[in-house]
Design a protein around this motif. Structure first.
Motif, short mmCIF file in Angstrom:
data_model
loop_
_atom_site.label_atom_id
_atom_site.label_comp_id
_atom_site.label_asym_id
_atom_site.label_seq_id
_atom_site.Cartn_x
_atom_site.Cartn_y
_atom_site.Cartn_z
N MET A 11 111.59 18.47 -40.45
CA MET A 11 111.98 17.64 -41.60
C MET A 11 111.80 16.16 -41.32
SD MET A 11 115.33 19.83 -42.81
CE MET A 11 115.72 18.85 -44.25
N SER A 12 111.58 15.80 -40.08
CA SER A 12 111.37 14.39 -39.74
C SER A 12 109.89 14.02 -39.69
CB SER A 12 112.01 14.07 -38.39
OG SER A 12 111.32 14.72 -37.34
N THR A 13 109.02 15.01 -39.92
CA THR A 13 107.59 14.77 -39.80
C THR A 13 106.99 14.26 -41.10
OG1 THR A 13 107.02 17.04 -40.43
CG2 THR A 13 107.42 16.61 -38.08
N SER A 14 105.82 13.65 -40.97
CA SER A 14 105.09 13.15 -42.15
C SER A 14 104.60 14.30 -43.01
CB SER A 14 103.92 12.28 -41.70
OG SER A 14 103.04 13.02 -40.85
N GLU A 15 104.32 15.45 -42.36
CA GLU A 15 103.87 16.64 -43.12
C GLU A 15 104.94 17.07 -44.11
OE1 GLU A 15 101.52 16.40 -39.43
OE2 GLU A 15 103.67 16.33 -39.88
N PHE A 16 106.19 17.04 -43.65
CA PHE A 16 107.30 17.43 -44.54
C PHE A 16 107.46 16.43 -45.68
CE2 PHE A 16 111.84 16.92 -45.65
CZ PHE A 16 112.06 18.17 -46.21
N ARG A 17 107.29 15.16 -45.37
CA ARG A 17 107.43 14.14 -46.41
C ARG A 17 106.33 14.28 -47.45
NH1 ARG A 17 108.44 11.11 -41.78
NH2 ARG A 17 106.41 10.02 -41.89
N ALA A 18 105.19 14.75 -46.99
CA ALA A 18 104.07 14.94 -47.93
C ALA A 18 104.22 16.22 -48.74
CB ALA A 18 102.75 14.94 -47.17
N ASP A 19 104.78 17.25 -48.11
CA ASP A 19 104.92 18.55 -48.78
C ASP A 19 106.20 19.23 -48.28
OD1 ASP A 19 104.69 20.95 -50.06
OD2 ASP A 19 102.95 21.65 -48.90
N GLN A 20 107.26 19.12 -49.04
CA GLN A 20 108.56 19.64 -48.60
C GLN A 20 108.63 21.17 -48.64
OE1 GLN A 20 111.79 17.70 -50.63
NE2 GLN A 20 111.11 15.64 -50.05
N SER A 21 107.63 21.80 -49.27
CA SER A 21 107.64 23.26 -49.32
C SER A 21 107.35 23.90 -47.96
CB SER A 21 106.62 23.75 -50.35
OG SER A 21 105.29 23.43 -49.93
N ILE A 22 106.82 23.11 -47.02
CA ILE A 22 106.49 23.68 -45.70
C ILE A 22 107.76 24.07 -44.93
CG2 ILE A 22 104.39 22.27 -45.56
CD1 ILE A 22 105.85 20.55 -43.46
N ILE A 23 108.90 23.61 -45.41
CA ILE A 23 110.16 23.93 -44.72
C ILE A 23 110.65 25.34 -45.04
CG2 ILE A 23 111.90 23.24 -46.42
CD1 ILE A 23 111.85 22.30 -42.68
N ALA A 24 110.11 25.98 -46.08
CA ALA A 24 110.59 27.29 -46.54
C ALA A 24 110.59 28.35 -45.44
CB ALA A 24 109.77 27.76 -47.74
N PRO A 25 109.48 28.50 -44.66
CA PRO A 25 109.50 29.52 -43.59
C PRO A 25 110.59 29.27 -42.54
CG PRO A 25 107.27 28.75 -44.00
CD PRO A 25 108.17 27.83 -44.74
N TYR A 26 110.83 27.99 -42.26
CA TYR A 26 111.87 27.65 -41.28
C TYR A 26 113.26 27.97 -41.83
CZ TYR A 26 108.05 25.14 -39.03
OH TYR A 26 106.85 24.82 -38.43
N GLN A 27 113.44 27.74 -43.13
CA GLN A 27 114.72 28.07 -43.75
C GLN A 27 114.96 29.58 -43.74
OE1 GLN A 27 114.05 26.14 -47.58
NE2 GLN A 27 115.48 24.50 -47.06
N GLU A 28 113.90 30.34 -44.02
CA GLU A 28 114.02 31.81 -44.01
C GLU A 28 114.33 32.31 -42.61
OE1 GLU A 28 111.40 35.78 -45.20
OE2 GLU A 28 110.58 33.76 -45.49
#
Length: 229
Positions: free
Chosen positions: A185-202
């Motif tokens: 969540m601290s990466t630029s990838e997350f800031r650009a696309d917050q949907s990438i966190i979904a697998p980590y949340q699961e």
């Protein structure tokens, strides 16, 4: 005269026979009395031995009850203390993410929306610092639980020992997964696309379910062992 002598001889003979018979009967009676006395003495010895053995059994039984009572109270106290710490740890985990992390995340995202790169960098640095502080706080609470686990292992069965290992692994996996998610969540990838966190949340949610399952299995086994004391 002969008649008198015969009468006297007859009387003497009869008296001799009577005395002989009497002495024999008296001897038998004395023997019977002595035998009865011996039997009575043996009976009293057996009664005394039985009473002594009964008292010893009662004493051992009483000591066993006290020992079991002490073992139950000691185990119950340690099990209760452990689960109180475990519940406190889980509660703090939830409060940290619900009460402390959300403001940190809000501040971080607000800083990242700024055009000034220095502001963005400061936001990233502060986010990482705040997250590290949260992780450190969780680790401190987890150490308390692990310390109490060591006390539990001294009195627990091998099955409880195995369940403690399972719970420890589940908690570690859940903690590592949450830490990984915070890092992403601290990466630029997350800031650009917050949907990438979904697998980590699961992944974190699945580990959380395993923690709950391990927690329930451990509590069930501990209750069973208390009932067996």
């Amino acid at each position: 005269m002969d008649v008198i002598v015969n009468i006297v001889c007859f009387g003497a003979g009869a008296l001799s026979i009577y005395l002989t018979a009497y002495l024999k009967v008296k001897g038998k009676n004395k023997a019977l009395i002595e035998d009865n006395q011996k039997l009575e003495e043996e009976k009293q010895k057996i009664i005394a031995k039985y009473r002594a053995e009964t008292e010893e059994i009662k004493k051992q039984h009483s000591l066993d009850i006290e020992k079991r009572k002490y073992q139950y109270e000691d185990k119950r106290a340690q099990f209760s203390k452990y689960f109180a710490l475990l519940d406190e740890f889980h509660g703090k985990c939830n409060s940290i993410f619900l009460e402390k992390f959300q403001p940190i995340m809000t501040e971080f995202l607000s800083g990242c929306l700024e055009e000034d790169e220095s502001v963005k960098n400061q936001a990233i640095v502060k986010y990482n610092k705040d997250v590290q502080a949260l992780v450190f706080e969780l680790n401190e609470e987890h150490l308390k639980v692990k310390s109490e686990q060591n006390s539990i292992r001294l009195i627990a069965s091998s099955k409880v020992d195995t369940l403690l290992d399972n719970l420890e692994i589940a908690v570690k996996n859940a903690t590592d997964s949450s830490t990984e998610m915070l890092r992403v969540m601290s990466t630029s990838e997350f800031r650009a696309d917050q949907s990438i966190i979904a697998p980590y949340q699961e992944k974190s949610a699945n580990y959380g379910l395993k923690v709950q399952s391990s927690h329930s299995a451990l509590k069930k086994q501990m209750k069973l062992e208390l009932n067996e004391i």
